[in-house]
Enzyme design. Structure first.
Site, PDB file in Angstrom:
ATOM      1  N   GLU A   1      46.005  43.107 -63.029  1.00  0.00           N
ATOM      2  CA  GLU A   1      47.164  44.651 -63.664  1.00  0.00           C
ATOM      3  C   GLU A   1      46.414  45.151 -64.919  1.00  0.00           C
ATOM      4  OE1 GLU A   1      51.414  42.378 -64.616  1.00  0.00           O
ATOM      5  OE2 GLU A   1      50.074  43.601 -66.381  1.00  0.00           O
TER       6      GLU A   1
ATOM      7  N   SER B   1      48.848  42.735 -59.249  1.00  0.00           N
ATOM      8  CA  SER B   1      50.493  42.298 -58.999  1.00  0.00           C
ATOM      9  C   SER B   1      51.528  43.704 -58.567  1.00  0.00           C
ATOM     10  CB  SER B   1      51.249  43.379 -60.500  1.00  0.00           C
ATOM     11  OG  SER B   1      52.706  43.565 -60.780  1.00  0.00           O
ATOM     12  N   GLY B   2      52.026  43.299 -57.569  1.00  0.00           N
ATOM     13  CA  GLY B   2      53.173  43.525 -56.492  1.00  0.00           C
ATOM     14  C   GLY B   2      52.521  43.044 -54.663  1.00  0.00           C
TER      15      GLY B   2
ATOM     16  N   ASN C   1      54.857  46.901 -59.848  1.00  0.00           N
ATOM     17  CA  ASN C   1      55.704  45.964 -58.805  1.00  0.00           C
ATOM     18  C   ASN C   1      57.240  46.484 -59.508  1.00  0.00           C
ATOM     19  OD1 ASN C   1      56.915  44.377 -57.671  1.00  0.00           O
ATOM     20  ND2 ASN C   1      55.816  42.208 -58.733  1.00  0.00           N
TER      21      ASN C   1
ATOM     22  N   SER D   1      58.297  42.678 -61.468  1.00  0.00           N
ATOM     23  CA  SER D   1      56.568  42.141 -61.441  1.00  0.00           C
ATOM     24  C   SER D   1      57.224  40.925 -62.791  1.00  0.00           C
ATOM     25  CB  SER D   1      55.854  42.764 -62.350  1.00  0.00           C
ATOM     26  OG  SER D   1      54.499  42.012 -63.038  1.00  0.00           O
ATOM     27  N   SER D   2      56.620  39.716 -62.294  1.00  0.00           N
ATOM     28  CA  SER D   2      56.614  38.439 -63.307  1.00  0.00           C
ATOM     29  C   SER D   2      56.170  38.790 -64.590  1.00  0.00           C
ATOM     30  CB  SER D   2      55.700  37.274 -62.547  1.00  0.00           C
ATOM     31  OG  SER D   2      56.601  36.716 -61.156  1.00  0.00           O
TER      32      SER D   2
ATOM     33  N   GLY E   1      49.687  38.605 -61.655  1.00  0.00           N
ATOM     34  CA  GLY E   1      48.204  39.585 -60.791  1.00  0.00           C
ATOM     35  C   GLY E   1      47.375  40.007 -61.730  1.00  0.00           C
TER      36      GLY E   1
ATOM     37  N   THR F   1      55.655  36.615 -56.152  1.00  0.00           N
ATOM     38  CA  THR F   1      57.198  35.777 -55.921  1.00  0.00           C
ATOM     39  C   THR F   1      57.383  34.925 -55.101  1.00  0.00           C
ATOM     40  OG1 THR F   1      57.045  37.312 -58.504  1.00  0.00           O
ATOM     41  CG2 THR F   1      58.933  35.712 -57.891  1.00  0.00           C
TER      42      THR F   1
END
Length: 1086
Positions: free
Chosen positions: A389, A109-110, A156, A159-160, A387, A114
């Site tokens: 986490e 994540s980050g 992030n 973050s998605s 991602g 995306t």
């Protein structure tokens, strides 16, 4: 160092290094990162390190560098992945077999997944030269979904909080539609956020960007007043959030969301936050009730109004549930805790269903047309999923997210290591095994039946008395000997740990059962289905599929299908969130396995989200758990391309320069030797090639292609010259024959003249008495006329342009939505003048008028591009006009630039708003579009609209677009034009307009208007054009002769009858001698 002659950080492909270990791999990535070279190849895999800033490598110039190029022609780039996948889809790769492509983007994540997805889609649209409205809609999908599905976390800022798989559908290289699959939205974020985190972006956009009037309409107060915004207002700047809301509403307009739908969406979002302000308490009997405080009462009232439900009913469903048994109804009161859970469940379900509806709506608007044959289409899928986490507190959502990443890591291992090395063994290739970390046993821990974490969680959810702690006890009982599972040190704790491929993660099982059940009281569902808010009612009447998505498309059903539907609905109601997520992962892997994969590994350089910072230890951990060192080794030593013999020969047989080449091993070997490739192997059924061999093969194919084109050029030139000589010879022969024929005709004419002279001389000898007797009737001469041929009745075989109505839909109901875009056309065949006139009168009669109802000065009718350029010639730079298009239902903007006239297409969005193709802003009317581009340039050309270009002298080129041509003042003709005509002593009715063939027609001429001088046609209402039948929609004939004007078009005017047939093209005094359409008719007296 790997090679003392090669400077560190200059190697684009790490698989080409002579020596390779963990420190060399890290050192190369670090040096490249510090020099803003964030992309690196590992064979055919792209490694992307997030720079956390804009480094200016994504513009149009860089995009052009990565179009139809070899991988080694340019430095590593995300655009190269788009290009390789697109070319593999169009031409087929050496691997063969799979035309569909998929791009798998993975990382923490980050790490930038995306953003990478957006760049890939942008380049794919560039590659297919997409300038239509559909491509622009696809580009706006990501910003739209980010607003509702992304949030700021500690790892992030964007973050998605859901996963998505975007499938772009292509036909002959052109994008025809798109479909989005969503996975596991983190709905719990709606009601609670951890410290340092935020709710979904859309809520903060609303507080910053909605006007005070809109906030009052949606009953909104300050962001610090809401309990569901746990950490208060957003830390982002107000201006940025306001701009993001403007960008979001523009994206919704462009994609096709109606204004009423957007209004209802904001109502649902505002009510979702307001639900959290409903205060609940319990009486002495521990029965919950809604508190009567001012805040709580206001919240109940606001929620009820925004959602269109009854206040008392809302209070009831939050505090007790009704059940029946043997005809008796029982009321079961909730405790305070249960009532709060019910309240939060309503908020989470509202947001979750709204998000699913948005995805469903996007799929409907971007679906390929019905006429598209699935067998002729290919696709490129882009996977952008959450991602890996690891937070301070990890709950059910993190468990599912990390399970998805385990599944993707297995897919990566399977393609890069497992399947490849097994294939070497089965094909008899001499190979030294490369060890890698296989996470199959960890997936079994989660997904095995009947004893797996997901299966045990579902089982525990079926027991009413089960708790989160009993679930943890059951895990400990079954997995205490599994080396991936670590139990808590304290037996009363609800914590447990899992050793993932990316490291150990400790999970807190609190609320695991509640989140997995995700149940909503039945009375709540009934209440929301009966809402007066159309959108609320719609999303709660939809069916939840087995993957957890929302299906909204309905069809007529037989009794049998109704029973099946009820049975399926019951089954799906029992599916837990874990089971739905497991199903969705299974379907996703099926899609990925049907396509040729391209991998992008995103790396996060530091934990502080800071640019120019590279933390060695943090990056090393990511390289280890993703197996990048092993990946580099297998890409350097292994054979990434493994085509079947027949596929290889079919594509590259021309390189062997042998007309009879067998599609077997010998044929493949002959091709490879003729090209001069080395370091390849031939197995039992397929070839084994290095990843760079395909570039070399394609380079040879390109050379052969260029040679073939050169040969074709010479041969075609020779054949053309031969044909020309033959034509010259034929022309000479025809000339001789024609001269001979003319001589014969002259001789025949002379003979005929002599005969006629003799007849005249003979007539002179007849006595005059003979003619007098005939005149008196004494002698009657009867001449037998030839039998008259019976004329066939003139029956006009009118071919209706109306399509058959196939809307009679009696299919059984479907569980999964099938998205099909059906293009309806009520105005005739697009691309004809009559259809454009009909479209304008029916839908656009007020589009180009100012508030007083007068047409704007810059507005013109259906004129050609050349005519527009003639009008702009000699005008000031920046002069412009907007004309109605004849080739499509839309407009064209013509602007006088510094060196030439430029023309831009103006299209209408599905909601009837206006957009310049290729631009992002959407406008409700043409006046707003003109005003915006008078202040902002039309990118990327920098042209600004300055001076409107009006009508030419004594001309009104939009007269045919008026509902009543004679009533020009009432139809929007500017008074300045009428005044100018009067000053020139020309009656307003004497103005002229241009016809389709360039002639001019006087408006008051009765032959042109189809009325007599003393008769006045009844104005035709704009709405009436919607009901004119298909005769208006017929296309012109091949010689451009317009079809007859239907009499019923001017129902109040005298009937029309043909006056004279139209002369053929080129007849009369020249090519323009053909009469205008209206002149072919004259009034018929009653």
């Amino acid at each position: 160092m790997a090679d003392p002659d090669v400077p560190v950080g200059t190697t684009d492909d790490l698989a080409s290094l002579g020596r390779l270990d963990e420190s060399i791999l890290l050192n190369e990535l670090k040096h490249r990162y510090n020099n803003d070279r964030i992309y690196t190849y590992v064979g055919d895999i792209l490694v992307a390190v997030n720079p956390f800033r804009d480094i200016g490598i994504y513009g149009q110039q860089q995009s052009e560098l990565y179009k139809n190029k070899r991988r080694t022609d340019n430095p590593p780039h995300i655009f190269a992945v788009s290009d390789s996948s697109y070319q593999a889809m169009i031409t087929g790769s050496a691997v063969g077999g799979k035309r569909n492509q998929c791009i798998v983007i993975s990382g923490e994540s980050g790490a930038g997944k995306t953003e990478s997805t957006k760049f890939i889609i942008k380049q794919l649209i560039e590659l297919c030269k997409g300038k239509s409205q559909l491509e622009q809609q696809i580009l706006q999908v990501n910003p739209l979904l980010e607003a509702f599905g992304n949030a700021q976390t500690t790892m992030n800022d964007n973050s998605s909080r859901f996963g998505k798989y975007i499938q772009l559908k292509f036909q002959e290289g052109k994008v025809m539609g798109a479909k989005i699959s969503e996975y596991l939205l983190e709905k719990s974020r709606v009601v609670f956020q951890n410290k340092g985190e935020e709710n979904f972006h859309i809520f903060y956009y609303m507080f910053a960007g909605l006007s005070p009037e809109q906030q009052k309409k949606y009953k909104m107060s300050g962001a610090d007043k809401y309990k569901y915004l746990t950490n208060g207002p957003s830390l982002s700047g107000v201006k940025r959030l306001k701009d993001m809301l403007a960008e979001l509403t523009n994206a919704m307009d462009l994609v096709g969301f109606l204004d009423t739908e957007q209004d209802e969406m904001f109502s649902i979002l505002a009510s979702t936050l307001m639900i959290g302000e409903i205060e609940l308490d319990a009486n002495d009997d521990d029965a919950a009730y809604v508190k009567g405080s001012a805040v709580s009462s206001c919240a109940v009232s606001s929620v009820s109004e925004l959602l269109g439900i009854n206040e008392d009913e809302l209070k009831q469903v939050l505090t007790f549930n009704l059940s029946s048994a043997r005809g008796d109804v029982f009321q079961r009161n909730y405790t305070k805790h249960q009532a709060q859970d019910a309240r939060d469940a309503v908020a989470k379900t509202l947001y979750g269903r709204l998000f699913s509806w948005i995805v469903n709506k996007v799929n409907q608007l971007l679906a390929p047309e019905l006429s598209l044959n699935p067998s002729d289409t290919t696709e490129i899928g882009i996977l952008d999923i959450f991602g890996f986490e690891q937070f301070q507190t990890n709950s059910f959502e993190q468990l599912c997210i990390n399970l998805a990443n385990e599944q993707l890591q297995y897919f990566f291992n399977q393609h890069i290591f497992l399947l490849e090395q097994e294939e070497y063994k089965s094909e008899g290739i001499d190979w030294s095994y490369v060890a890698f970390v296989n996470n199959q046993s960890l997936l079994d821990l989660f997904l095995a039946k009947p004893i797996g974490i997901v299966a045990l969680l579902d089982e525990e959810c079926r027991f009413p008395q089960a708790t989160d702690h009993t679930f943890v006890e059951k895990l400990t009982q079954n997995f205490s000997r599994n080396h991936h599972f670590i139990k808590a040190k304290v037996s009363t704790s609800n914590n447990f740990s899992i050793d993932h491929y990316a490291g150990r993660v400790e999970y807190n099982a609190n609320l695991f059962l509640e989140k997995n059940r995700d149940t909503l009281p039945s009375k709540v569902m009934q209440m929301l289905r009966s809402s007066t808010n159309d959108l609320v009612s719609q999303i709660f009447r939809g069916t939840v599929t087995r993957t957890g998505t929302l299906a909204l498309q309905s069809r007529r059903k037989s009794r049998k299908s109704v029973k099946q539907r009820l049975g399926n609905r019951k089954t799906m109601k029992n599916l837990t969130v874990g089971a739905q997520f497991k199903n969705s992962l299974s379907i996703l892997l099926e899609l990925l396995n049907l396509a040729n994969p391209h991998f992008v590994r995103c790396v996060k350089p530091n934990t502080t989200k800071a640019p120019k910072t590279f933390q060695d230890k943090f990056v090393t951990a990511q390289l280890r758990y993703t197996g990048m060192l092993e990946t580099t080794r297998i890409r350097r030593l292994g054979y990434a391309l493994r085509p079947q013999f027949a596929d290889f020969v079919k594509r590259y047989r021309v390189l062997a320069r042998s007309p009879k080449l067998a599609a077997d091993k010998n044929g493949c070997v002959k091709i490879l030797k003729s090209v001069g490739l080395t370091d390849w192997h031939a197995g039992k059924t397929k070839l084994f090639l290095k990843y760079y061999h395909q570039d070399l093969l394609e380079e040879q194919m390109q050379r052969y292609g260029e040679s073939a084109v050169h040969i074709q050029k010479i041969v075609r030139g020779f054949l053309a010259r031969c044909r020309f000589k033959a034509l010259v010879k034929k022309a000479k022969r025809q000339e001789e024959e024609m001269n001979s024929y003319l001589l014969q005709m002259a001789k025949m004419s002379l003979d005929f003249q002599q005969k006629m002279s003799k007849i005249v001389q003979g007539d002179k000898k007849i006595p005059k008495a003979f003619f007098e007797s005939i005149r008196r009737g004494d002698k009657v001469v009867y001449i037998e006329s030839p039998a008259s041929q019976n004329k066939a009745p003139e029956t006009a075989n009118k071919e209706s342009s109306e399509e058959d109505d196939d809307d009679d839909d009696d299919d059984d109901e479907i569980i999964e939505d099938e998205f099909v875009r059906i293009k309806k056309n009520l105005f005739g065949k697009e691309g004809t003048r009559q259809a454009s006139v009909h479209w304008f009168k029916a839908t656009q009669s007020m589009a180009a008028r100012d508030p007083s109802g007068v047409f704007a000065k810059w507005f013109h009718g259906i004129i050609t591009r050349r005519r527009a350029e003639d009008l702009l010639t000699g005008k000031e730079m920046g002069s412009f006009l907007i004309r109605v298009s004849e080739s499509r239902f839309g407009y064209s903007l013509s602007v006088l630039g510094e060196t030439r006239c430029k023309h831009f297409m103006i299209d209408l969005t599905p909601t009837g708003k206006y957009i310049i193709v290729g631009e992002r802003p959407v406008f409700p009317d043409l006046q707003g579009l003109v005003k915006y581009y008078q202040a902002n340039p039309v990118s990327p050309f920098g042209d600004i609209l300055k001076v409107p270009c009006g009508q030419d002298e004594n001309e009104l080129d939009y007269a045919e677009l008026l509902a009543d041509r004679r009533d020009k003042r009432g139809s929007g003709v500017p008074s300045s034009i009428i005044k100018s005509l009067k000053e020139k002593k020309i009656d307003a009715d004497e103005a002229i307009y241009s016809t389709a063939n360039g002639n001019t027609v006087t408006l008051s001429d009765p032959q042109n208007l189809g009325v007599e001088n003393n008769a006045r046609s009844r104005p035709v209402s704009e709405a009436s054009y919607l009901y004119v039948d298909s005769e208006l929609c017929r296309t012109n004939s091949a010689d451009d002769v317009p079809p007859p004007i239907p009499e019923r078009l001017y129902s109040g005017a005298p009937r029309l009858r043909p006056q004279a047939p139209l002369p053929p093209r080129g007849g009369g005094d020249g090519p323009q001698a053909r009469a205008p359409t209206a002149k072919a008719y004259a009034p018929k007296k009653r």
